[in-house]
Design a protein around this motif. Structure first.
Motif, short mmCIF file in Angstrom:
data_model
loop_
_atom_site.label_atom_id
_atom_site.label_comp_id
_atom_site.label_asym_id
_atom_site.label_seq_id
_atom_site.Cartn_x
_atom_site.Cartn_y
_atom_site.Cartn_z
N LEU A 84 -32.11 52.44 28.32
CA LEU A 84 -31.44 51.27 27.74
C LEU A 84 -32.04 50.92 26.37
O LEU A 84 -31.31 50.55 25.45
N LEU A 85 -33.36 51.03 26.23
CA LEU A 85 -34.00 50.76 24.94
C LEU A 85 -33.49 51.74 23.88
O LEU A 85 -33.20 51.34 22.74
N SER A 86 -33.39 53.01 24.24
CA SER A 86 -32.88 54.00 23.30
C SER A 86 -31.46 53.65 22.88
O SER A 86 -31.11 53.69 21.69
N GLU A 87 -30.62 53.29 23.84
CA GLU A 87 -29.23 52.91 23.53
C GLU A 87 -29.20 51.69 22.60
O GLU A 87 -28.39 51.65 21.66
N GLN A 88 -30.05 50.70 22.85
CA GLN A 88 -30.10 49.50 21.99
C GLN A 88 -30.43 49.90 20.55
O GLN A 88 -29.82 49.40 19.60
N LEU A 89 -31.40 50.79 20.39
CA LEU A 89 -31.81 51.19 19.05
C LEU A 89 -30.64 51.83 18.30
O LEU A 89 -30.33 51.46 17.17
N PHE A 90 -29.98 52.80 18.93
CA PHE A 90 -28.90 53.51 18.24
C PHE A 90 -27.66 52.65 18.06
O PHE A 90 -26.89 52.86 17.12
N ARG A 91 -27.45 51.67 18.92
CA ARG A 91 -26.27 50.81 18.81
C ARG A 91 -26.44 49.75 17.72
O ARG A 91 -25.48 49.39 17.04
N ASN A 104 -39.87 47.29 2.36
CA ASN A 104 -38.57 47.38 3.03
C ASN A 104 -38.62 48.06 4.39
O ASN A 104 -37.58 48.25 5.02
N THR A 105 -39.81 48.44 4.84
CA THR A 105 -39.93 49.09 6.14
C THR A 105 -39.60 48.10 7.24
O THR A 105 -40.10 46.96 7.23
N GLN A 106 -38.76 48.51 8.18
CA GLN A 106 -38.40 47.67 9.31
C GLN A 106 -39.37 47.89 10.46
O GLN A 106 -39.61 49.04 10.85
N PHE A 107 -39.92 46.82 11.01
CA PHE A 107 -40.83 46.90 12.15
C PHE A 107 -40.08 46.45 13.40
O PHE A 107 -39.67 45.28 13.51
N ILE A 108 -39.88 47.39 14.33
CA ILE A 108 -39.04 47.14 15.51
C ILE A 108 -39.87 47.36 16.77
O ILE A 108 -40.30 48.48 17.05
N GLY A 109 -40.10 46.29 17.51
CA GLY A 109 -40.87 46.39 18.75
C GLY A 109 -40.01 46.93 19.88
O GLY A 109 -38.80 46.68 19.93
N LEU A 110 -40.65 47.68 20.78
CA LEU A 110 -40.00 48.15 22.00
C LEU A 110 -40.75 47.57 23.19
O LEU A 110 -41.93 47.84 23.37
N CYS A 111 -40.04 46.78 24.00
CA CYS A 111 -40.67 46.14 25.16
C CYS A 111 -39.89 46.51 26.42
O CYS A 111 -38.73 46.16 26.56
N ILE A 112 -40.56 47.20 27.32
CA ILE A 112 -39.90 47.64 28.55
C ILE A 112 -39.70 46.49 29.53
O ILE A 112 -38.86 46.54 30.42
N CYS A 132 -37.14 43.00 17.93
CA CYS A 132 -37.71 43.52 19.16
C CYS A 132 -36.57 43.87 20.10
O CYS A 132 -35.62 43.10 20.25
N LEU A 133 -36.66 45.06 20.71
CA LEU A 133 -35.68 45.49 21.68
C LEU A 133 -36.25 45.36 23.07
O LEU A 133 -37.40 45.72 23.32
N THR A 134 -35.45 44.80 23.97
CA THR A 134 -35.73 44.86 25.39
C THR A 134 -34.55 45.63 26.01
O THR A 134 -33.57 45.90 25.33
N PRO A 135 -34.63 45.97 27.28
CA PRO A 135 -33.51 46.73 27.85
C PRO A 135 -32.16 46.03 27.75
O PRO A 135 -31.12 46.71 27.69
#
Length: 194
Positions: A29-36, A155-163, A185-188
């Motif tokens: 789900l985290l991977s899908e969130q990132l690409f979406r 301009n670097t984007q900092f994107i957190g991944l939280c399971i 920040c992405l969660t599932p």
């Protein structure tokens, strides 16, 4: 005990309690969130941490393999903890990059790959245990990522991944001046922008 230490201990316990099947489901789900929700195919360089599976970190190999398959123009970099125990260097990650486990069991690219400057990165996927409403995060407490993110371009984007599928905290009490906030920040189930 500091506020971050208390939050860290509680989040680690919740994450460690997840069964492997749930870690796999949430990682997908985290991977899908990132690409979406992000223009991944437009990035020149993406920095990806490699997961420490025994600590139930998000399986970033799902992101890595999808980029190799669907967005080959995007180049990947991975971190390597340096002998000083306080800093990271970054090396290109390709399907042919040899890996080894460091002293914590984290896979790292061998330093024979091309070293990548933080200044060229388009985005960085950042590991975390908790985040607050302005993007401050609780990590493992070593400060590796704060020092690294401070070296990145403006301009670097900092994107957190939280399971852990949890909303941001109202605030983290003991944020330090050297703490670098995230942009998202992405969660599932959610994407949070700061």
């Amino acid at each position: 005990m500091s506020a971050k230490a208390i939050l860290r201990r509680a989040a680690l316990a919740r994450r460690q309690a997840l069964p492997a099947t749930e870690v796999a489901r949430r990682s997908a789900l985290l991977s899908e969130q990132l690409f979406r929700h992000f223009p991944v195919a437009e990035w020149r360089w993406l920095h990806v941490f490699l997961p420490l599976a025994k600590r139930n970190e998000p399986d970033t190999w799902l992101v890595i393999r999808r980029i190799w398959a669907e967005a080959p123009a995007v180049r990947l970099a991975g971190p390597v903890v340096q002998p000083d125990g306080a800093s990271l260097k970054h090396y290109e990650l390709t399907p042919d990059t040899p890996l080894h486990e460091n002293r914590w069991g984290i896979p790292e690219p061998l330093a024979t790959a091309a070293e990548i400057s933080p200044a060229v990165l388009s985005a960085v996927l950042v590991p975390l245990l908790a985040v607050d409403e302005v993007g401050h995060r609780v990590g493992y407490g070593g400060g590796f990522y704060d020092r690294f993110l401070a070296q990145c371009g403006p301009n670097t984007q900092f994107i957190g991944l939280c399971i852990l599928d949890e909303a941001p905290l109202a605030s983290i009490a003991d944020v330090q001046p050297t703490d670098v906030p995230l942009h998202a920040c992405l969660t599932p189930s959610q994407v949070w922008h700061f």
